[in-house]
Design an enzyme around this catalytic site. Structure first.
Site, mmCIF file in Angstrom:
data_model
loop_
_atom_site.group_PDB
_atom_site.id
_atom_site.type_symbol
_atom_site.label_atom_id
_atom_site.label_comp_id
_atom_site.label_asym_id
_atom_site.label_seq_id
_atom_site.Cartn_x
_atom_site.Cartn_y
_atom_site.Cartn_z
ATOM 1 N N ASP A 9 0.868 -1.182 0.000
ATOM 2 C CA ASP A 9 0.000 0.000 0.000
ATOM 3 C C ASP A 9 0.902 1.229 0.000
ATOM 4 O O ASP A 9 2.118 1.117 0.216
ATOM 5 C CB ASP A 9 -0.900 0.006 1.247
ATOM 6 C CG ASP A 9 -1.801 1.242 1.307
ATOM 7 O OD1 ASP A 9 -2.347 1.626 0.250
ATOM 8 O OD2 ASP A 9 -1.940 1.848 2.382
ATOM 9 N N SER A 10 0.295 2.377 -0.205
ATOM 10 C CA SER A 10 1.062 3.619 -0.155
ATOM 11 C C SER A 10 1.588 3.890 1.252
ATOM 12 O O SER A 10 2.535 4.642 1.421
ATOM 13 C CB SER A 10 0.181 4.781 -0.605
ATOM 14 O OG SER A 10 -0.977 4.822 0.202
ATOM 15 N N CYS A 72 -4.406 -1.298 -1.834
ATOM 16 C CA CYS A 72 -4.510 0.147 -1.990
ATOM 17 C C CYS A 72 -5.627 0.416 -2.990
ATOM 18 O O CYS A 72 -5.553 -0.034 -4.147
ATOM 19 C CB CYS A 72 -3.176 0.685 -2.512
ATOM 20 S SG CYS A 72 -3.221 2.437 -2.913
ATOM 21 N N GLU A 150 -3.662 8.677 8.997
ATOM 22 C CA GLU A 150 -2.204 8.520 9.179
ATOM 23 C C GLU A 150 -1.739 9.268 10.431
ATOM 24 O O GLU A 150 -0.742 8.897 11.051
ATOM 25 C CB GLU A 150 -1.438 9.016 7.936
ATOM 26 C CG GLU A 150 -1.701 8.199 6.671
ATOM 27 C CD GLU A 150 -0.651 7.129 6.376
ATOM 28 O OE1 GLU A 150 0.497 7.267 6.803
ATOM 29 O OE2 GLU A 150 -0.998 6.129 5.721
ATOM 30 N N CYS A 184 -11.139 2.913 0.055
ATOM 31 C CA CYS A 184 -9.733 3.162 0.365
ATOM 32 C C CYS A 184 -9.423 2.349 1.614
ATOM 33 O O CYS A 184 -10.227 2.319 2.553
ATOM 34 C CB CYS A 184 -9.540 4.652 0.621
ATOM 35 S SG CYS A 184 -7.984 5.091 1.415
ATOM 36 N N HIS A 186 -7.546 2.813 3.993
ATOM 37 C CA HIS A 186 -7.404 3.568 5.253
ATOM 38 C C HIS A 186 -8.754 3.712 5.970
ATOM 39 O O HIS A 186 -8.798 3.891 7.183
ATOM 40 C CB HIS A 186 -6.881 4.975 4.977
ATOM 41 C CG HIS A 186 -5.406 5.065 4.760
ATOM 42 N ND1 HIS A 186 -4.788 4.546 3.649
ATOM 43 C CD2 HIS A 186 -4.423 5.612 5.517
ATOM 44 C CE1 HIS A 186 -3.490 4.786 3.735
ATOM 45 N NE2 HIS A 186 -3.244 5.431 4.854
HETATM 46 N N1 DGL Z 1 -4.602 3.341 1.090
HETATM 47 C C1 DGL Z 1 -4.735 4.125 -0.109
HETATM 48 C C2 DGL Z 1 -5.964 3.664 -0.841
HETATM 49 O O1 DGL Z 1 -6.526 2.642 -0.492
HETATM 50 C C3 DGL Z 1 -4.900 5.581 0.097
HETATM 51 C C4 DGL Z 1 -3.821 6.378 0.552
HETATM 52 C C5 DGL Z 1 -3.192 7.256 -0.459
HETATM 53 O O2 DGL Z 1 -3.793 8.225 -0.952
HETATM 54 O O3 DGL Z 1 -2.066 6.980 -0.696
HETATM 55 O O4 DGL Z 1 -6.401 4.323 -1.748
#
Ligand code: DGL
Length: 267
Positions: A9-10, A72, A150, A184, A186
């Site tokens: 993931d990012s 992600c 975050e 997402c 997150h």
């Molecule tokens: N976890 C990333 C997603 O599912 C989002 C975070 C990002 O913007 O990097 O899209």
């Protein structure tokens, strides 16, 4: 299928997949890469997101993984083709979430929230309508939610996060959706605040949980059930910053020895 399962993931969001996959396949080793040095992906161009995703995949392949999960929403929506021709199974988070949303909806009105890049791609809407053209889909980008998660501002009592969520989700509430895809990885961390805002009658689709379930179907448990799977974490920025928030996602603390820093651009 031998070898660890690779997940990227990012940043930290993909840990919402790790958390569920560890429970579903406790005997499997997992290698997680969080691109904490370059998060967020969701505000970047498709070309940059694709380049980053290729580098993330290359790193996981260098670790001998037998399967890769793009945990992600942004990569899965904007650059799903990065998983083609890898020679190992590759799974994103969009398809499992779309299937779960279609199972969940009664009134055919589905909301999707995600990063700006995810919503601009319209990947969720296209897949939902492909499965069932009579659905009504309403999308909403929520760019402020990833930084809030975050930063660890996820408590139900957090008035700032509650207000941000309310402002993003009110338009979807007015449309009368009965199902909301948290597009997402997150966002599952904000589930209680989102649920307070949307009300009990809206089913929340957790992309982390749904993709872990889909991955568990592909990657069978290893035969020695007594083997306790190990989770190794790699990041592209500070180890201590990752450690302190990772516990929130996973529901347990990880030790610094289990986290390593890699220079993702030099591989
Ligand atoms: N976890 C990333 C997603 O599912 C989002 C975070 C990002 O913007 O990097 O899209």
């Amino acid at each position: 299928m031998k070898g660890p399962i690779g997940i990227f993931d990012s940043g930290l969001g993909g840990l919402s997949v790790v958390k569920h996959l560890c429970k579903l396949l406790p005997s499997r080793d997992i290698i997680y890469f969080g691109d904490t040095g370059r998060v967020p992906y969701g505000s970047r161009s498709p070309e940059t997101i694709e380049k980053y995703a290729h580098q993330d995949i290359k790193f996981l392949q260098s670790q001998g993984v037998s399967m890769i999960i793009a945990a992600c929403g942004t990569v899965s929506s904007v650059a799903p083709h990065v998983g083609e021709n890898l020679g190992i199974p590759f799974l994103g988070v969009v398809d499992p979430a779309v299937k779960a949303a279609i199972r969940a909806t009664s009134n055919g009105k589905i909301g999707v929230i995600g990063t700006a890049a995810t919503i601009n791609s319209r990947a969720y809407t296209r897949k939902l309508l492909k499965e069932n053209p009579s659905l009504e889909v309403f999308e909403q980008p929520c760019p402020l939610l990833v930084p809030l998660v975050e930063a660890g501002w996820i408590s139900r009592e957090d008035l700032v996060t509650r207000e941000v969520v309310r402002r993003y989700l009110s338009p979807l509430n007015e449309k009368g959706i009965d199902t909301l895809i948290l597009g997402c990885t997150h966002y599952p961390l904000l589930k209680s605040i989102i649920s307070d805002t949307m009300g009990q009658n809206v089913t929340l689709i957790d992309t982390g949980l749904e993709s872990a379930k889909a991955a568990a179907k592909i990657a069978a448990p290893i035969s020695h059930e007594s083997h306790k799977g190990k989770c190794s974490f790699f990041v592209s920025d500070k180890v201590d910053g990752f450690k302190s928030i990772a516990g929130m996602f996973l529901g347990y603390e990880i030790s610094e020895e289990d986290i390593k820093r890699v220079d993702i651009e030099k591989l």
